[in-house]
Design a protein around this motif. Sequence first.
Motif, mmCIF file in Angstrom:
data_model
loop_
_atom_site.group_PDB
_atom_site.id
_atom_site.type_symbol
_atom_site.label_atom_id
_atom_site.label_comp_id
_atom_site.label_asym_id
_atom_site.label_seq_id
_atom_site.Cartn_x
_atom_site.Cartn_y
_atom_site.Cartn_z
ATOM 1 N N UNK A 21 0.850 -1.189 0.000
ATOM 2 C CA UNK A 21 0.000 0.000 0.000
ATOM 3 C C UNK A 21 0.882 1.233 0.000
ATOM 4 N N UNK A 22 0.473 2.229 -0.742
ATOM 5 C CA UNK A 22 1.233 3.463 -0.816
ATOM 6 C C UNK A 22 2.174 3.523 -2.004
ATOM 7 N N UNK A 23 2.495 2.369 -2.587
ATOM 8 C CA UNK A 23 3.336 2.371 -3.783
ATOM 9 C C UNK A 23 2.480 2.781 -4.985
ATOM 10 N N UNK A 24 3.095 3.497 -5.910
ATOM 11 C CA UNK A 24 2.415 3.875 -7.145
ATOM 12 C C UNK A 24 2.305 2.622 -8.007
ATOM 13 N N UNK A 25 1.090 2.109 -8.181
ATOM 14 C CA UNK A 25 0.915 0.832 -8.867
ATOM 15 C C UNK A 25 -0.220 0.895 -9.857
ATOM 16 N N UNK A 26 -0.232 -0.092 -10.744
ATOM 17 C CA UNK A 26 -1.298 -0.252 -11.725
ATOM 18 C C UNK A 26 -1.914 -1.621 -11.502
ATOM 19 N N UNK A 27 -3.235 -1.660 -11.443
ATOM 20 C CA UNK A 27 -3.971 -2.913 -11.313
ATOM 21 C C UNK A 27 -4.507 -3.316 -12.684
ATOM 22 N N UNK A 28 -4.317 -4.591 -13.024
ATOM 23 C CA UNK A 28 -4.830 -5.126 -14.285
ATOM 24 C C UNK A 28 -5.631 -6.382 -13.965
ATOM 25 N N UNK A 29 -6.782 -6.485 -14.576
ATOM 26 C CA UNK A 29 -7.687 -7.611 -14.372
ATOM 27 C C UNK A 29 -7.001 -8.948 -14.658
ATOM 28 N N UNK A 30 -7.242 -9.907 -13.788
ATOM 29 C CA UNK A 30 -6.703 -11.256 -13.982
ATOM 30 C C UNK A 30 -7.182 -11.856 -15.298
ATOM 31 N N UNK A 31 -8.465 -11.696 -15.611
ATOM 32 C CA UNK A 31 -8.991 -12.253 -16.853
ATOM 33 C C UNK A 31 -8.298 -11.659 -18.078
ATOM 34 N N UNK A 32 -7.960 -10.369 -18.022
ATOM 35 C CA UNK A 32 -7.261 -9.738 -19.139
ATOM 36 C C UNK A 32 -5.840 -10.289 -19.257
ATOM 37 N N UNK A 33 -5.155 -10.431 -18.137
ATOM 38 C CA UNK A 33 -3.802 -11.008 -18.153
ATOM 39 C C UNK A 33 -3.853 -12.430 -18.705
ATOM 40 N N UNK A 34 -4.826 -13.219 -18.274
ATOM 41 C CA UNK A 34 -4.947 -14.589 -18.782
ATOM 42 C C UNK A 34 -5.194 -14.605 -20.289
ATOM 43 N N UNK A 35 -5.978 -13.660 -20.781
ATOM 44 C CA UNK A 35 -6.256 -13.593 -22.210
ATOM 45 C C UNK A 35 -4.981 -13.257 -23.001
ATOM 46 N N UNK A 36 -4.130 -12.411 -22.429
ATOM 47 C CA UNK A 36 -2.895 -11.975 -23.083
ATOM 48 C C UNK A 36 -1.714 -12.903 -22.790
ATOM 49 N N UNK A 37 -1.916 -13.899 -21.955
ATOM 50 C CA UNK A 37 -0.835 -14.704 -21.398
ATOM 51 C C UNK A 37 0.127 -15.290 -22.429
ATOM 52 N N UNK A 38 -0.371 -15.840 -23.522
ATOM 53 C CA UNK A 38 0.525 -16.453 -24.509
ATOM 54 C C UNK A 38 1.554 -15.448 -25.029
ATOM 55 N N UNK A 39 1.111 -14.245 -25.354
ATOM 56 C CA UNK A 39 2.052 -13.247 -25.876
ATOM 57 C C UNK A 39 2.970 -12.707 -24.781
#
Length: 140
Positions: A21-39
């Motif tokens: 907490x407090x770190x500058x971060x970006x959240x990305x949906x798990x489903x989106x990461x799974x969809x992009x996983x091969x690349x």
Amino acid sequence: MALIHEFAIIEKDSSINFIENGMDKIDVSDNLILYMEDSLRWIETCCNSMQTTKKGLNYYGYTIIKDENIIKFKSIVTCWKNLFDEAPLEFMLTGNFLPDENTYEKNLYNKQEVIHQLNDLEIMCNKAQAENGYILHNGI
């Protein structure tokens, strides 16, 4: 609550391996990461130790994206962003196979949210390169 992957910039000599907490971060949906996983397997990363290298993101642990692989990661993210820019305002993508139902899940996405997440990752890659840092990824 939906599962997410977190991304943040760390210094090259940092021993940080968990985004707090407090770190500058970006959240990305798990489903989106799974969809992009091969690349995403096209990038070389360090996982759960700086000595262990692999291809892609560590799903459950942490991943470090370094040096020229940040450039490759950014390129992959940019390509996905450009593709999703052609999508309707809301769109469906195929998810995991559901054996009990003998079908694949269908995940609904909001184009604006997807583009925003991927654009933020692009900006993070640029900043990591400019600051001579690494990108830390925390899996689910």
